[in-house]
Design a protein around this motif. Structure first.
Motif, PDB file in Angstrom:
ATOM      1  N   PHE A 139       0.890  -1.371  -0.404  1.00 51.30           N
ATOM      2  CA  PHE A 139       0.036  -0.151   0.047  1.00 51.30           C
ATOM      3  C   PHE A 139       0.981   0.822   0.131  1.00 51.30           C
ATOM      4  O   PHE A 139       1.493   1.254   1.027  1.00 51.30           O
ATOM      5  N   VAL A 140       0.566   2.234  -1.082  1.00 52.88           N
ATOM      6  CA  VAL A 140       1.078   3.970  -0.592  1.00 52.88           C
ATOM      7  C   VAL A 140       0.117   3.986  -0.112  1.00 52.88           C
ATOM      8  O   VAL A 140      -1.455   4.422  -0.209  1.00 52.88           O
ATOM      9  N   ILE A 141       0.554   5.047   1.116  1.00 52.16           N
ATOM     10  CA  ILE A 141      -0.008   5.728   1.940  1.00 52.16           C
ATOM     11  C   ILE A 141       0.685   7.274   2.634  1.00 52.16           C
ATOM     12  O   ILE A 141       1.517   7.285   2.437  1.00 52.16           O
ATOM     13  N   HIS A 142      -0.113   8.419   2.609  1.00 52.02           N
ATOM     14  CA  HIS A 142       0.260   9.688   2.409  1.00 52.02           C
ATOM     15  C   HIS A 142      -0.529   9.239   4.522  1.00 52.02           C
ATOM     16  O   HIS A 142      -1.449   9.407   4.879  1.00 52.02           O
ATOM     17  N   ALA A 143       0.655   9.815   4.699  1.00 51.62           N
ATOM     18  CA  ALA A 143       0.724   9.952   5.991  1.00 51.62           C
ATOM     19  C   ALA A 143       0.973  11.762   6.385  1.00 51.62           C
ATOM     20  O   ALA A 143       1.893  12.271   5.972  1.00 51.62           O
ATOM     21  N   ILE A 144       0.519  12.013   7.985  1.00 48.40           N
ATOM     22  CA  ILE A 144       0.441  13.672   8.543  1.00 48.40           C
ATOM     23  C   ILE A 144       1.402  13.835   9.191  1.00 48.40           C
ATOM     24  O   ILE A 144       2.017  14.730   9.014  1.00 48.40           O
ATOM     25  N   ASP A 145       2.144  12.695   9.702  1.00 50.74           N
ATOM     26  CA  ASP A 145       3.107  12.981  10.366  1.00 50.74           C
ATOM     27  C   ASP A 145       3.942  11.807  11.061  1.00 50.74           C
ATOM     28  O   ASP A 145       3.866  10.982  10.235  1.00 50.74           O
ATOM     29  N   ARG A 146       5.126  11.470  11.057  1.00 50.52           N
ATOM     30  CA  ARG A 146       6.219  10.478  10.977  1.00 50.52           C
ATOM     31  C   ARG A 146       5.091   9.391  12.323  1.00 50.52           C
ATOM     32  O   ARG A 146       5.175   8.591  12.101  1.00 50.52           O
ATOM     33  N   SER A 147       4.639   9.798  13.294  1.00 48.61           N
ATOM     34  CA  SER A 147       3.691   9.279  13.988  1.00 48.61           C
ATOM     35  C   SER A 147       2.825   8.308  13.812  1.00 48.61           C
ATOM     36  O   SER A 147       2.816   7.090  13.754  1.00 48.61           O
ATOM     37  N   ALA A 148       2.133   8.803  12.311  1.00 46.46           N
ATOM     38  CA  ALA A 148       0.889   8.089  12.439  1.00 46.46           C
ATOM     39  C   ALA A 148       1.659   7.195  11.106  1.00 46.46           C
ATOM     40  O   ALA A 148       1.057   6.303  10.618  1.00 46.46           O
ATOM     41  N   ALA A 149       3.044   7.316  10.231  1.00 48.63           N
ATOM     42  CA  ALA A 149       3.296   6.634   9.261  1.00 48.63           C
ATOM     43  C   ALA A 149       3.355   5.237  10.141  1.00 48.63           C
ATOM     44  O   ALA A 149       3.514   4.684   9.821  1.00 48.63           O
ATOM     45  N   GLU A 150       4.196   5.507  11.613  1.00 44.22           N
ATOM     46  CA  GLU A 150       4.638   4.535  12.091  1.00 44.22           C
ATOM     47  C   GLU A 150       3.974   3.247  12.930  1.00 44.22           C
ATOM     48  O   GLU A 150       4.262   2.517  13.189  1.00 44.22           O
ATOM     49  N   GLY A 151       2.376   4.100  13.204  1.00 44.52           N
ATOM     50  CA  GLY A 151       1.950   3.634  13.812  1.00 44.52           C
ATOM     51  C   GLY A 151       0.999   2.484  12.061  1.00 44.52           C
ATOM     52  O   GLY A 151       0.305   1.749  12.691  1.00 44.52           O
ATOM     53  N   LEU A 152       1.232   2.515  11.382  1.00 48.97           N
ATOM     54  CA  LEU A 152       0.933   2.243  10.872  1.00 48.97           C
ATOM     55  C   LEU A 152       1.150   0.225  10.425  1.00 48.97           C
ATOM     56  O   LEU A 152       0.353  -0.893  10.440  1.00 48.97           O
ATOM     57  N   LYS A 153       2.855   0.242  11.140  1.00 46.59           N
ATOM     58  CA  LYS A 153       3.509  -0.309  10.554  1.00 46.59           C
ATOM     59  C   LYS A 153       2.939  -1.861  11.679  1.00 46.59           C
ATOM     60  O   LYS A 153       2.387  -1.616  13.207  1.00 46.59           O
ATOM     61  N   GLY A 154       1.781  -2.833  11.299  1.00 47.11           N
ATOM     62  CA  GLY A 154       1.952  -3.996  12.163  1.00 47.11           C
ATOM     63  C   GLY A 154       0.925  -3.667  13.318  1.00 47.11           C
ATOM     64  O   GLY A 154       0.270  -4.137  14.896  1.00 47.11           O
ATOM     65  N   ASN A 155      -0.342  -2.572  12.832  1.00 54.70           N
ATOM     66  CA  ASN A 155      -1.104  -1.794  13.827  1.00 54.70           C
ATOM     67  C   ASN A 155      -2.908  -3.149  13.795  1.00 54.70           C
ATOM     68  O   ASN A 155      -2.872  -4.272  13.054  1.00 54.70           O
ATOM     69  N   THR A 156      -3.250  -2.692  15.055  1.00 55.58           N
ATOM     70  CA  THR A 156      -4.160  -3.394  15.296  1.00 55.58           C
ATOM     71  C   THR A 156      -5.490  -4.101  14.086  1.00 55.58           C
ATOM     72  O   THR A 156      -5.653  -4.766  14.153  1.00 55.58           O
ATOM     73  N   LEU A 157      -5.563  -2.707  13.379  1.00 53.52           N
ATOM     74  CA  LEU A 157      -6.654  -3.061  12.524  1.00 53.52           C
ATOM     75  C   LEU A 157      -6.328  -4.038  11.388  1.00 53.52           C
ATOM     76  O   LEU A 157      -6.903  -4.926  10.388  1.00 53.52           O
TER      77      LEU A 157
END
Length: 169
Positions: A139-157
């Protein structure tokens, strides 16, 4: 020769009842006229979109356990939306507005198209992130900041979407 998937009468009835209930919730009235119009609309949606219903090759079984997993996933999504809203509000309300927009790529872990679509939409529904594309299993994802980007890897969803996929096996 391509084999067409049959949708069972049980699945049609289940989806029909779901559509009627959804209609009643969004209409806000429980009158004979409202239910009659909702029934006609539900029937039309089912007939016009019968090829989009869950079937054995793409979606999951319409069992109580599978539907319960979807319900839990929606609950987790609501919690994640609230957490992300708070994080985005902190960014927007701070004086220096510390945004760091970026594009990242994360593996598209789900194997089936339906589950990839669900996971991509779950990411998009979470404030601060937007699924832009799915290419070559990522997936190519646009994130608003670094914490949002890092929270995507291995998330609960992602875990809940993968649980749905495992339920089918």
């Amino acid at each position: 020769m391509e084999k067409k998937n049959k949708i069972s009468l049980k699945n049609y009835c289940f989806m029909y009842v779901l559509f009627i209930l959804f209609w009643i919730v969004i209409d806000g009235k429980l009158t004979v006229e409202s239910v009659l119009i909702g029934s006609i609309a539900a029937f039309a949606v089912m007939i016009l979109n019968k090829d989009l219903f869950f079937n054995e090759t793409e979606g999951g079984p319409l069992t109580f356990k599978y539907i319960l997993r979807y319900t839990v996933m929606i609950g987790v999504l609501l919690v994640e939306i609230v957490k992300a809203n708070i994080a985005v509000a902190k960014i927007v309300l701070s004086k220096d507005m510390p945004i760091e927009p970026m594009f990242i790529k994360i593996p598209a872990s789900p194997k089936k198209k339906l589950h990839k679509m669900i996971y991509g939409n779950l990411i998009t529904l979470t404030p601060g992130t937007l699924t832009v594309d799915e290419e070559q299993g990522e997936f190519v994802i646009h994130a608003i900041d670094r914490s949002a980007a890092e929270g995507l890897k291995g998330n609960t969803l992602e875990k809940h979407v993968l649980d749905l996929e495992r339920e089918e096996s």
